[in-house]
Design an enzyme around this catalytic site. Structure first.
Site, short mmCIF file in Angstrom:
data_model
loop_
_atom_site.label_atom_id
_atom_site.label_comp_id
_atom_site.label_asym_id
_atom_site.label_seq_id
_atom_site.Cartn_x
_atom_site.Cartn_y
_atom_site.Cartn_z
N HIS A 32 -1.26 -9.38 2.06
CA HIS A 32 -0.93 -10.01 3.35
C HIS A 32 0.16 -9.21 4.05
CE1 HIS A 32 -2.40 -14.08 1.90
NE2 HIS A 32 -2.03 -13.57 0.74
N TYR A 33 0.30 -9.45 5.35
CA TYR A 33 1.60 -9.19 5.97
C TYR A 33 2.23 -10.51 6.35
CZ TYR A 33 -0.54 -9.18 10.77
OH TYR A 33 -1.21 -9.48 11.93
N THR A 34 3.58 -10.48 6.48
CA THR A 34 4.29 -11.73 6.74
C THR A 34 4.10 -12.18 8.18
OG1 THR A 34 6.27 -10.40 7.19
CG2 THR A 34 6.07 -11.37 4.98
N GLU A 97 2.91 -10.55 -0.27
CA GLU A 97 3.26 -10.53 1.15
C GLU A 97 4.03 -9.25 1.45
OE1 GLU A 97 2.68 -12.37 3.80
OE2 GLU A 97 1.95 -14.31 3.05
N HIS A 139 -6.21 -10.47 3.22
CA HIS A 139 -6.33 -11.88 3.59
C HIS A 139 -7.46 -12.06 4.61
CE1 HIS A 139 -3.97 -15.81 4.72
NE2 HIS A 139 -5.07 -16.04 4.04
N ASP A 149 -4.48 -10.13 8.69
CA ASP A 149 -3.54 -9.36 7.87
C ASP A 149 -4.19 -8.84 6.59
OD1 ASP A 149 -3.52 -12.22 7.15
OD2 ASP A 149 -1.90 -11.75 5.78
ZN LIG Z 1 -1.92 -13.65 4.95
#
Ligand SMILES: [Zn+2]
Length: 263
Positions: A32-34, A97, A139, A149
């Site tokens: 993921h990215y935040t 993340e 994600h 993301d």
């Molecule tokens: Zn995510």
């Protein structure tokens, strides 16, 4: 709480987790990215009981790695989604993340130190947990309609060179037939079958609808990042074919030639 990986630099236990359901063994690594302002802000959010979200690890821009939830617990990062026809991705995944502002805030490049840390951590997890290459996912792969993301700037090719994840060099973009929103028919159905065989949740009705367009965008972010436009062009379809052909254990392998001829 003790770190599960030797690459962890800090522990910041989050209360947001529960017992894994089903077999309880993670076989997906989900990245993921935040999508938030700062790493510190993201950490607070992921540890706030009111947020009801968490992840196992967070990787800061400078490469520091924080563990929030023990790997044997079910962290809450995936939400609604599915892969290869199975939902409850949280119960069978480990979530990382990666601190980044995200598409809504300028989507900066991922710094080299951060990617090096992700590679070290992900490499350790897939080895320790025997997670197959084709189960290292974005994600957006498991929730194409909701998520984008970690996005097309995330260097999946660099991870692959480090032995993490399934990847082929994208087929070059050129002319030729393509499908997009509103198209319908057997070739679209064959394309949807290819996406579904790889793992994406898409309709199988031969209609290139919004869900098919969003799955195409998710596929492109991960596997054909040079152009993310939701159009199933020859480069996109060929890249998808080559991914399916190079899957180690795909039951689809025998059928792939026939579907390919149709597309
Ligand atoms: Zn995510």
């Amino acid at each position: 709480m003790k770190p599960d990986s030797p690459f962890v630099s800090d522990l910041r236990p989050s209360p947001n987790h529960n017992a894994r359901r089903g077999e309880g063994i993670p076989n997906i690594l989900l990245l993921h990215y935040t999508g938030m302002g700062t790493g510190a802000g993201a950490l607070s959010w992921l540890c706030d009981p009111a947020s009801e979200v968490s992840c196992h690890y967070l990787v800061h821009e400078d490469g520091r790695i924080v563990q929030l939830v023990p790997e044997d617990r079910r962290a809450w990062h995936a939400g609604q989604g599915s892969w290869r026809g199975r939902g409850d991705v949280n119960s069978r995944s480990i979530g990382i993340e990666i601190v980044n502002l995200g598409h809504g805030n300028g989507y900066p490049d991922f710094p080299d130190e951060q990617i090096a840390a992700v590679i070290a951590l992900a490499g350790d997890i897939v080895k320790r947990r025997s997670i197959p290459a084709e189960f290292v996912l974005a994600h957006s792969d498991i929730a194409p309609a909701r998520k984008s993301d970690p996005g097309e700037k995330f260097p999946w090719d660099a991870l692959h060179r480090a032995g993490i994840g399934h990847y082929v060099t994208p087929s070059p973009r050129r002319g030729g037939r393509y499908f997009g929103l509103g198209d319908a028919g057997q070739p679209v159905e064959a394309y949807q079958a290819l996406l579904a065989a790889y793992g994406y949740e898409v309709p199988q009705d031969g209609g290139f609808d919004e869900a098919t367009r969003l799955a195409t965008i998710a596929f492109q972010r991960h596997f054909r990042p040079a152009c993310v436009d939701g159009i199933a062009d020859a480069s996109t379809i060929e890249t998808l074919h080559r991914l399916l052909r190079t899957l180690p254990r795909s039951p689809f392998r025998r059928e792939e030639a026939a579907a390919g001829a149709a597309v």
